[in-house]
Design a protein around this motif. Structure first.
Motif, PDB file in Angstrom:
ATOM      1  N   TRP A   1       8.611 -25.615  30.970  1.00 48.04           N
ATOM      2  CA  TRP A   1       8.807 -24.536  29.997  1.00 48.04           C
ATOM      3  C   TRP A   1       7.477 -23.866  29.663  1.00 48.04           C
ATOM      4  CZ3 TRP A   1      12.773 -21.895  29.419  1.00 48.04           C
ATOM      5  CH2 TRP A   1      14.046 -22.391  29.168  1.00 48.04           C
ATOM      6  N   ALA A   2       6.435 -24.673  29.479  1.00 45.67           N
ATOM      7  CA  ALA A   2       5.119 -24.109  29.164  1.00 45.67           C
ATOM      8  C   ALA A   2       4.670 -23.155  30.253  1.00 45.67           C
ATOM      9  CB  ALA A   2       4.101 -25.230  28.981  1.00 45.67           C
ATOM     10  N   ALA A   3       4.833 -23.557  31.515  1.00 49.11           N
ATOM     11  CA  ALA A   3       4.456 -22.700  32.640  1.00 49.11           C
ATOM     12  C   ALA A   3       5.265 -21.404  32.633  1.00 49.11           C
ATOM     13  CB  ALA A   3       4.653 -23.454  33.952  1.00 49.11           C
ATOM     14  N   CYS A   4       6.553 -21.515  32.359  1.00 50.07           N
ATOM     15  CA  CYS A   4       7.432 -20.339  32.316  1.00 50.07           C
ATOM     16  C   CYS A   4       6.980 -19.350  31.247  1.00 50.07           C
ATOM     17  CB  CYS A   4       8.873 -20.791  32.053  1.00 50.07           C
ATOM     18  SG  CYS A   4      10.044 -19.445  31.780  1.00 50.07           S
TER      19      CYS A   4
ATOM     20  N   LYS B   1      -1.943 -34.200  32.073  1.00 51.19           N
ATOM     21  CA  LYS B   1      -0.747 -34.083  32.919  1.00 51.19           C
ATOM     22  C   LYS B   1      -0.110 -32.714  32.762  1.00 51.19           C
ATOM     23  CE  LYS B   1       0.299 -39.033  32.817  1.00 51.19           C
ATOM     24  NZ  LYS B   1       1.263 -40.073  32.367  1.00 51.19           N
ATOM     25  N   LEU B   2      -0.074 -32.227  31.532  1.00 51.25           N
ATOM     26  CA  LEU B   2       0.481 -30.898  31.273  1.00 51.25           C
ATOM     27  C   LEU B   2      -0.291 -29.830  32.027  1.00 51.25           C
ATOM     28  CD1 LEU B   2       2.084 -28.705  29.720  1.00 51.25           C
ATOM     29  CD2 LEU B   2       0.443 -29.001  27.834  1.00 51.25           C
TER      30      LEU B   2
ATOM     31  N   VAL C   1       4.933 -19.546  21.322  1.00 53.89           N
ATOM     32  CA  VAL C   1       5.917 -20.624  21.438  1.00 53.89           C
ATOM     33  C   VAL C   1       5.222 -21.969  21.334  1.00 53.89           C
ATOM     34  CG1 VAL C   1       7.681 -21.696  22.890  1.00 53.89           C
ATOM     35  CG2 VAL C   1       7.418 -19.209  22.890  1.00 53.89           C
ATOM     36  N   ALA C   2       5.813 -22.875  20.581  1.00 50.96           N
ATOM     37  CA  ALA C   2       5.323 -24.249  20.512  1.00 50.96           C
ATOM     38  C   ALA C   2       6.207 -25.135  21.387  1.00 50.96           C
ATOM     39  CB  ALA C   2       5.334 -24.756  19.078  1.00 50.96           C
ATOM     40  N   ILE C   3       5.577 -25.923  22.241  1.00 49.86           N
ATOM     41  CA  ILE C   3       6.282 -26.875  23.091  1.00 49.86           C
ATOM     42  C   ILE C   3       6.094 -28.256  22.470  1.00 49.86           C
ATOM     43  CG2 ILE C   3       6.407 -27.945  25.365  1.00 49.86           C
ATOM     44  CD1 ILE C   3       7.266 -25.079  25.466  1.00 49.86           C
ATOM     45  N   VAL C   4       7.175 -28.881  22.070  1.00 49.95           N
ATOM     46  CA  VAL C   4       7.122 -30.225  21.492  1.00 49.95           C
ATOM     47  C   VAL C   4       7.694 -31.199  22.517  1.00 49.95           C
ATOM     48  CG1 VAL C   4       7.892 -31.730  19.624  1.00 49.95           C
ATOM     49  CG2 VAL C   4       7.329 -29.331  19.149  1.00 49.95           C
ATOM     50  N   GLY C   5       6.809 -32.000  23.096  1.00 53.52           N
ATOM     51  CA  GLY C   5       7.206 -32.886  24.185  1.00 53.52           C
ATOM     52  C   GLY C   5       6.825 -32.263  25.507  1.00 53.52           C
ATOM     53  N   THR C   6       5.821 -32.849  26.197  1.00 55.31           N
ATOM     54  CA  THR C   6       5.278 -32.224  27.404  1.00 55.31           C
ATOM     55  C   THR C   6       5.539 -33.069  28.647  1.00 55.31           C
ATOM     56  OG1 THR C   6       3.111 -33.226  27.008  1.00 55.31           O
ATOM     57  CG2 THR C   6       3.493 -31.030  26.105  1.00 55.31           C
ATOM     58  N   GLY C   7       6.741 -33.614  28.738  1.00 53.59           N
ATOM     59  CA  GLY C   7       7.156 -34.265  29.977  1.00 53.59           C
ATOM     60  C   GLY C   7       7.447 -33.210  31.023  1.00 53.59           C
ATOM     61  N   LEU C   8       8.312 -33.528  31.975  1.00 52.85           N
ATOM     62  CA  LEU C   8       8.592 -32.589  33.064  1.00 52.85           C
ATOM     63  C   LEU C   8       9.231 -31.298  32.566  1.00 52.85           C
ATOM     64  CD1 LEU C   8       9.902 -35.163  35.669  1.00 52.85           C
ATOM     65  CD2 LEU C   8       7.663 -34.050  35.614  1.00 52.85           C
TER      66      LEU C   8
END
Length: 291
Positions: free
Chosen positions: A22-25, A45-46, A10-17
């Protein structure tokens, strides 16, 4: 690769809250995650967020092979999405930005992959409007923080295929989510009102069961409540200060299972919410290169 979802990267685009959660999940469910964000300092921060969230996720239970070492960060959008099976976009809530960002990602992403937005207020029909493959674009709107709150609203656009809806529903279910297919039109997902105000006690999905898959009152069990941090704990508000990222986040459900969530929420004046929204725009909204 999970045979039920055909998604392993999975690619996460935008690593705010939202993006960090989502990345952690996804990491906790044994997926490979590559994240991208053009703002300076976002990788640190991520990773800090994911490490903080890992304590709660370990208590919930990690999938076989789950590891924070499977997280990779790059500032290059093309590199991030080139080999992804799915993209979860979490850029600032600005329609013009999301339309251009989706068109750019769509031009890079391999055809079998699906393209998902976490938007809560912009209809997917608009976001997908400049994509060459709009049929693979869908909204996957989480409740915050996604790594703890199980409800996800899945909303298609005018050109979203039924197959994409089904794949998104299967994927989120495999991630331990309560996937709710929102079939009615309107301003994006049901669970969040316009203007970024705190989530109300009742939403359209509470009152009418508009998702049709998931049942009436689903959000009252799986949805919003009071503040919670990435590690599943609530902040100490004894000082009376209700500022920062946690002001309107839901609380973790008891025992990290299917229990009923707390229903209370923190209140803020409209002036403070507006000021916080403006600060967020100034801090990161203009760093995206596609505007």
């Amino acid at each position: 690769m999970d045979a039920n979802t055909e998604i392993s990267r999975v690619a996460i685009v935008g690593t705010g809250l939202i993006g960090s959660s989502w990345a952690a999940c996804f990491l906790a469910h044994g997926l490979d995650v590559v994240a991208t964000d053009p703002a300076p300092g976002t990788e640190d921060k991520l990773r800090q967020y994911v490490e903080a969230a890992w304590t709660a996720l370990t208590k919930i239970g990690l999938a076989q092979g789950a590891s924070t070492s499977r997280l990779r960060f790059t500032a290059d959008l093309k590199e991030a999405v080139a080999d992804a099976d799915m993209v979860q976009e979490n850029a600032p809530e600005r329609e013009a930005l999301k339309i251009k960002l989706f068109a750019e990602i769509d031009s890079i992403l391999p055809p079998p992959a699906i393209l998902v937005s976490s938007t809560s207020g912009i209809p997917m029909s608009r976001i997908q409007s400049e994509c060459k493959h709009p049929e693979r674009c869908v909204t996957g709107h989480p409740f915050n923080p996604p790594h703890l709150i199980p409800l996800v609203e899945v909303v298609g656009g005018a050109k979203t295929s039924a197959e994409t809806i089904e794949r998104a529903m299967r994927f989120y279910t495999a991630m331990g989510k309560r996937a709710l297919h929102i079939r009615k039109g309107g301003r994006g997902a049901c669970g969040k009102p316009p203007s970024g105000s705190p989530l109300p006690g009742n939403s359209l999905s509470d009152r009418s069961g508009c998702g049709q898959r998931g049942g009436r009152g689903c959000r009252s069990v799986h949805g919003s409540g009071s503040a919670v941090g990435p590690d599943g704990t609530e902040p100490d508000l004894s000082s009376g200060r209700r500022t920062g990222w946690y002001t309107s986040l839901p609380r973790a459900f008891h025992g990290f299972d299917d229990g009923v969530l707390g229903r209370s929420r923190l209140s803020r004046s409209s002036e403070s919410r507006t000021a916080e929204k403006d600060r967020g725009r100034r801090a990161g909204g203009d760093r995206w290169p596609l505007i």
